[in-house]
Design a protein around this motif. Structure first.
Motif, mmCIF file in Angstrom:
data_model
loop_
_atom_site.group_PDB
_atom_site.id
_atom_site.type_symbol
_atom_site.label_atom_id
_atom_site.label_comp_id
_atom_site.label_asym_id
_atom_site.label_seq_id
_atom_site.Cartn_x
_atom_site.Cartn_y
_atom_site.Cartn_z
ATOM 1 N N LYS A 247 -4.982 12.002 -10.605
ATOM 2 C CA LYS A 247 -4.597 13.193 -9.814
ATOM 3 C C LYS A 247 -5.454 13.335 -8.571
ATOM 4 C CE LYS A 247 -2.560 16.490 -12.956
ATOM 5 N NZ LYS A 247 -3.129 16.295 -14.297
ATOM 6 N N LYS A 248 -6.767 13.100 -8.725
ATOM 7 C CA LYS A 248 -7.652 13.355 -7.582
ATOM 8 C C LYS A 248 -8.112 12.079 -6.884
ATOM 9 C CE LYS A 248 -9.072 17.913 -8.955
ATOM 10 N NZ LYS A 248 -10.091 18.759 -9.524
ATOM 11 N N THR A 249 -7.582 10.928 -7.292
ATOM 12 C CA THR A 249 -7.989 9.678 -6.626
ATOM 13 C C THR A 249 -7.683 9.792 -5.132
ATOM 14 O OG1 THR A 249 -7.520 8.370 -8.597
ATOM 15 C CG2 THR A 249 -7.600 7.172 -6.513
ATOM 16 N N GLY A 250 -8.667 9.487 -4.318
ATOM 17 C CA GLY A 250 -8.471 9.602 -2.874
ATOM 18 C C GLY A 250 -7.882 8.331 -2.285
ATOM 19 N N PRO A 251 -7.374 8.412 -1.046
ATOM 20 C CA PRO A 251 -6.741 7.245 -0.422
ATOM 21 C C PRO A 251 -7.679 6.044 -0.294
ATOM 22 C CG PRO A 251 -6.823 9.133 1.100
ATOM 23 C CD PRO A 251 -7.297 9.612 -0.221
ATOM 24 N N MET A 252 -8.946 6.318 -0.001
ATOM 25 C CA MET A 252 -9.899 5.213 0.195
ATOM 26 C C MET A 252 -10.104 4.421 -1.110
ATOM 27 S SD MET A 252 -12.089 4.348 2.701
ATOM 28 C CE MET A 252 -13.055 5.664 3.449
ATOM 29 N N ALA A 253 -10.263 5.153 -2.220
ATOM 30 C CA ALA A 253 -10.481 4.481 -3.505
ATOM 31 C C ALA A 253 -9.249 3.663 -3.880
ATOM 32 C CB ALA A 253 -10.799 5.513 -4.589
ATOM 33 N N VAL B 225 0.858 -1.189 0.000
ATOM 34 C CA VAL B 225 0.000 0.000 0.000
ATOM 35 C C VAL B 225 0.896 1.241 0.000
ATOM 36 C CG1 VAL B 225 -1.729 1.278 1.321
ATOM 37 C CG2 VAL B 225 -1.793 -1.237 1.262
ATOM 38 N N PRO B 226 0.714 2.151 -0.971
ATOM 39 C CA PRO B 226 1.565 3.344 -1.006
ATOM 40 C C PRO B 226 1.265 4.274 0.175
ATOM 41 C CG PRO B 226 0.010 3.330 -2.851
ATOM 42 C CD PRO B 226 -0.244 2.100 -2.065
ATOM 43 N N PRO B 227 2.222 5.105 0.566
ATOM 44 C CA PRO B 227 2.046 5.967 1.742
ATOM 45 C C PRO B 227 0.741 6.756 1.702
ATOM 46 C CG PRO B 227 4.262 6.192 0.836
ATOM 47 C CD PRO B 227 3.535 5.268 -0.066
ATOM 48 N N LYS B 228 0.368 7.190 0.493
ATOM 49 C CA LYS B 228 -0.841 8.005 0.337
ATOM 50 C C LYS B 228 -2.084 7.316 0.914
ATOM 51 C CE LYS B 228 -3.774 9.383 -3.567
ATOM 52 N NZ LYS B 228 -3.844 9.703 -4.983
ATOM 53 N N ALA B 229 -2.123 5.979 0.817
ATOM 54 C CA ALA B 229 -3.337 5.262 1.236
ATOM 55 C C ALA B 229 -3.133 4.479 2.520
ATOM 56 C CB ALA B 229 -3.783 4.325 0.116
ATOM 57 N N ALA B 230 -1.960 4.673 3.158
ATOM 58 C CA ALA B 230 -1.623 3.811 4.296
ATOM 59 C C ALA B 230 -2.513 4.048 5.508
ATOM 60 C CB ALA B 230 -0.155 4.009 4.656
ATOM 61 N N SER B 231 -3.020 5.269 5.667
ATOM 62 C CA SER B 231 -3.704 5.579 6.925
ATOM 63 C C SER B 231 -5.214 5.326 6.874
ATOM 64 C CB SER B 231 -3.433 7.035 7.302
ATOM 65 O OG SER B 231 -3.854 7.832 6.234
ATOM 66 N N VAL B 232 -5.720 4.849 5.719
ATOM 67 C CA VAL B 232 -7.175 4.598 5.658
ATOM 68 C C VAL B 232 -7.440 3.112 5.449
ATOM 69 C CG1 VAL B 232 -7.720 6.849 4.654
ATOM 70 C CG2 VAL B 232 -7.260 4.915 3.163
ATOM 71 N N GLY B 233 -8.614 2.690 5.849
ATOM 72 C CA GLY B 233 -9.009 1.298 5.592
ATOM 73 C C GLY B 233 -9.751 1.246 4.275
ATOM 74 N N PRO B 234 -9.778 0.081 3.622
ATOM 75 C CA PRO B 234 -10.519 -0.016 2.362
ATOM 76 C C PRO B 234 -12.021 -0.095 2.610
ATOM 77 C CG PRO B 234 -9.529 -2.139 2.923
ATOM 78 C CD PRO B 234 -9.105 -1.172 3.984
ATOM 79 N N VAL B 235 -12.793 0.179 1.568
ATOM 80 C CA VAL B 235 -14.238 -0.030 1.630
ATOM 81 C C VAL B 235 -14.469 -1.544 1.692
ATOM 82 C CG1 VAL B 235 -16.366 0.151 0.253
ATOM 83 C CG2 VAL B 235 -14.709 2.037 0.251
ATOM 84 N N ASP B 236 -15.411 -1.967 2.531
ATOM 85 C CA ASP B 236 -15.715 -3.391 2.619
ATOM 86 C C ASP B 236 -16.632 -3.755 1.441
ATOM 87 O OD1 ASP B 236 -16.197 -5.940 3.388
ATOM 88 O OD2 ASP B 236 -17.648 -5.420 4.950
ATOM 89 N N VAL B 237 -16.066 -4.390 0.447
ATOM 90 C CA VAL B 237 -16.846 -4.635 -0.773
ATOM 91 C C VAL B 237 -17.713 -5.898 -0.622
ATOM 92 C CG1 VAL B 237 -16.730 -5.095 -3.258
ATOM 93 C CG2 VAL B 237 -15.158 -3.443 -2.220
#
Ligand code: 3H9
Length: 697
Positions: free
Chosen positions: A450-456, A284-296
């Motif tokens: 560019k605008k993809t958020g950490p959760m996505a 997981v890249p640093p950008k997304a490290a602090s959030v959990g994924p959506v429970d699909v």
């Protein structure tokens, strides 16, 4: 005792636990700890039986791959395994999680084996360009027979605990109190002479194989032919044959020599490099490290075409219900019909049970109404590769998708930033570029726009893992990493043909390097009309490829493309119509067909890819060179035993790459071949792609 192995004695049993994160590999500390624990069990009269298991719910994932290439540290696995096999008390392997490679070999020197449901057992060494080097090729055939062992060793795929029980690899399925069960097993199966039984003493399968060596040889030859790394496959076959023809100790020695030879081979080094490269890519890249994924819990796919159907099959295989939406009932029915036909073929081939097929089909639902999108946690758009269409679709998705849902596009070339801008929630938009056929190909390019958020981003990575994909995060650019580099090769393929080089020669040179298919045959398989449509949309011209499409030759689906195909066959046959067009066009341009030799063909296919890869790194579209290699090895048929294009360039030497590029730039007047600034910089400082630290994309 080394902390990598713990021993607990009580109730007549010595429980030896291998505890060596992350995967209990057989590192030096584990080997030393095992020897010590066994010695204590041997001397302790209160210990009647030894149970060997792994900590954290998993047995052993094999040798510690990080130790390969380092000076060997005693004790060796062979020494430890001999101590277990010769133990005066029964040793029972209790297998949870995985028993892979050296881990399964460890279980094979134990006197009894017990595995819980969900465990996976196998000898995957071949995938690292190796063969089982601690007795696996000698013991497995003795235990389960040569016809079962050979495909396990040469194919490398693990099997389930119940399959292992069915073939006699384990003595029982474990449930409840595993220690008690292990002790009961040791007691009930105790041999009459009181000595625990060893697989090395089994003779039935060896005698059978010796009586009919011709059948064994034919089976091994067929498996070797299918092997991707021929050298490793041939060595594995030799070791298995030695199990049939030589005494056990001699077979072990033969296996060891073959293993050491492979360990030092460039092919295995490249495959081990890729093993770690894939793990790095999946982080997981640093950008997304602090959030959990959506429970699909539920997914939806827009577009019931080949891609949409293939992606739906990935979700079904992972047990996630998925709705496939298309514009009318006929399109939905056609799409789901293809999915069902694919499943039926797999069932016929024995790749899936009928019950599993029905379970998966039950998870895939077709629909024409967009209302269904409202309950989906992830929505994947898989429609035609046309930007206005994709933007329109995302505008509509935005209106019906629930808040927090991840909106993914399966575009293979288009601007994900522009697609995201069609919604009021660009932070929820991410690219998930599956490769065709999506239910088979392992690669997933995840496009972090560019605008993809950490959760996505995090959800896309988590989904990649759940769907069994090898994911690589990349940035936005035309074609992302894989297709952009392929485009560089495609331009030269076209140019070579204009100079009179025939598709069969281009493909022959690619096959000789180790590609599973050449670029022309690959184009025919994928469909030439797709790139033709993209070229037209972008105002690009490719005279030969365009002419081929203008003749209605779209590849295999129309029975002809660069090649022709007999009905029902996928074998490319050179077509005089195409070849004479290429030759006469070359002559009309003043070229002498046949003047370009194999070395130049090879260079002109390979160098533009490497050069484009370097530009991709410069622009931070990829995080590191090894990410690019993972993409090519998993999505573009790059021979795994050659590591990947960037790894290959490092092996050749960047100075040579740079000089050749400069030469071809001058010869062909093609600016795209001009050595990338990054290559110049690396050559200037005597470094390679591998020396570059990952960038912070
Ligand atoms: C062999 O056994 C030769 C013998 O025949 C002869 C001598 C005895 N060593 O994949 P993951 C690390 S050859 C060292 O992300 P998962 C991996 O790098 C070996 N490290 O997790 C990663 O580290 P990090 C034959 C290893 O849950 C971390 O573990 N065995 C090894 O998706 C987690 O890995 C194989 O080929 C290893 N053997 O999958 C099995 N294995 O976090 C190879 C993993 O620092 N391994 N690591 O990036 C696998 O197939 C999968 O890793 C496994 C876990 C299924 C075990």
């Amino acid at each position: 005792m080394a902390s990598a192995v713990q021993l607990r004695v009580g109730g007549g049993v010595g429980v030896v636990v291998i505890d060596y994160p992350p995967v209990n590999a057989l590192g030096a500390d584990v080997r030393a700890g095992l020897l010590e624990a066994l010695a204590r069990c041997r001397e302790d009269d209160s210990v009647l039986c030894v149970v060997l298991r792994g900590a954290r719910g998993s047995f052993v994932a094999g040798a510690d791959i990080r130790e390969f290439g380092q000076p060997p540290k005693p004790p060796s696995a062979i020494e430890v395994f001999a101590a277990i096999e010769n133990m005066n008390k029964p040793v029972v392997a209790v297998i949870e999680g995985v028993a892979l490679g050296g881990g399964l070999e460890l279980a094979l020197v134990c006197h009894y084996r017990l595995a819980v449901a969900g465990a996976r057992l196998g000898l995957p060494e071949i995938k690292l360009g190796l063969l089982p080097g601690a007795g696996g090729t000698q013991r497995l055939p003795r235990l389960v027979g040569f016809s079962v062992a050979a495909p396990m060793i040469l194919g490398g795929e693990p099997i389930s605990a119940s399959e292992a029980r069915d073939i006699g690899l384990i003595d029982a399925l474990g449930e409840g109190d595993l220690i008690e069960q292990a002790m009961a097993l040791a007691n009930s199966l105790r041999s009459t002479d009181g000595r625990p039984p060893s697989i090395r003493d089994l003779v039935q399968h060896v005698e059978g194989a010796r009586r009919d060596l011709a059948t064994l040889d034919a089976a091994l030859a067929a498996l070797v032919k299918r092997g991707r790394n021929r050298r490793a496959a041939e060595a594995a076959a030799k070791a298995i044959r030695a199990a049939a023809t030589e005494p056990f100790e001699e077979g072990l020695k033969r296996e060891r020599a073959l293993f050491l030879d492979l360990l030092n081979s460039p092919e295995s080094k490249a495959q081990r490099y890729l093993f770690f490269a894939e793990r790095t890519a999946g982080k997981v890249p640093p950008k997304a490290a602090s959030v959990g994924p959506v429970d699909v819990q539920r997914a939806a796919i827009i577009g019931a075409g080949t891609m949409g159907g293939g992606i739906a099959m990935c979700f079904a295989a992972a047990g996630i219900p998925v709705t496939v939406i298309d514009r009318d009932d006929a399109s939905v029915a056609r799409g789901l019909g293809v999915v069902e036909a694919n499943y039926r073929k797999t069932v016929e081939r024995g790749g899936l049970s009928r019950a599993e097929m029905l379970a998966r089909l039950a998870l895939i639902r077709g629909a024409t109404s967009w209302d269904d999108l409202g309950s989906a946690d992830v929505i994947i758009e898989a429609v035609f590769e046309e930007l206005p269409l994709k933007k329109e679709i995302f505008g509509r998705i935005d209106k019906v998708a629930k808040p927090g849902a991840v909106l993914a596009t399966n575009t293979s070339t288009l601007d994900v930033d522009a697609i995201a801008a069609a919604t009021a929630r660009p932070e929820s938009v991410v690219g998930m570029h599956f490769f065709s056929p999506a239910h088979i190909m392992r690669l997933l390019e995840i496009i972090d726009a560019k605008k993809t958020g950490p959760m996505a981003l995090r959800t896309a990575l988590m989904l990649g893992k759940k769907l069994g994909k090898t994911s690589v995060v990349v940035g936005v650019c035309d074609g992302f990493v894989g297709n952009r580099m392929a485009l560089g090769r495609g331009a030269q393929t076209e140019r070579l043909m204009q100079e009179g080089v025939l598709p069969r020669d281009i493909d022959r040179v690619s096959l000789a390097f180790g590609f599973a298919m050449g670029p022309c045959a690959t184009g025919d398989l994928a469909g030439l009309d797709i790139s033709w449509r993209i070229r037209k949309a972008k105002g690009r011209v490719a005279p030969i490829a365009d002419w081929i499409c203008e003749q209605g030759r779209f590849g295999q689906k129309t029975g002809k493309g660069y090649y022709r195909y007999e009905p029902g066959s996928r074998t490319p046959i050179p077509d005089p119509e195409v070849e004479s067009f290429i030759r006469s066009r070359a002559k009309s341009l003043g070229h002498d067909p046949g003047a370009v030799g194999d070395e130049e063909i090879f260079d002109r296919l390979m160098l533009p890819m490497i050069n484009e890869g370097a530009r991709i790194l410069e622009e931070r579209v990829a995080r590191c060179a090894s990410d690019i290699d993972v993409i090519w090895a998993n999505g573009y048929g790059w021979p795994v035993w050659r590591g990947g294009p960037m790894y290959y360039a490092d092996q050749v030497g960047l100075r040579i790459v740079r000089d050749k590029l400069a030469r071809y730039t001058a010869k062909l007047g093609d600016e795209r071949l001009k050595p990338a600034a990054l290559i110049e910089t690396l050559v200037g400082s005597g470094r390679s792609f591998a020396d570059l630290p990952p960038n912070d994309r």
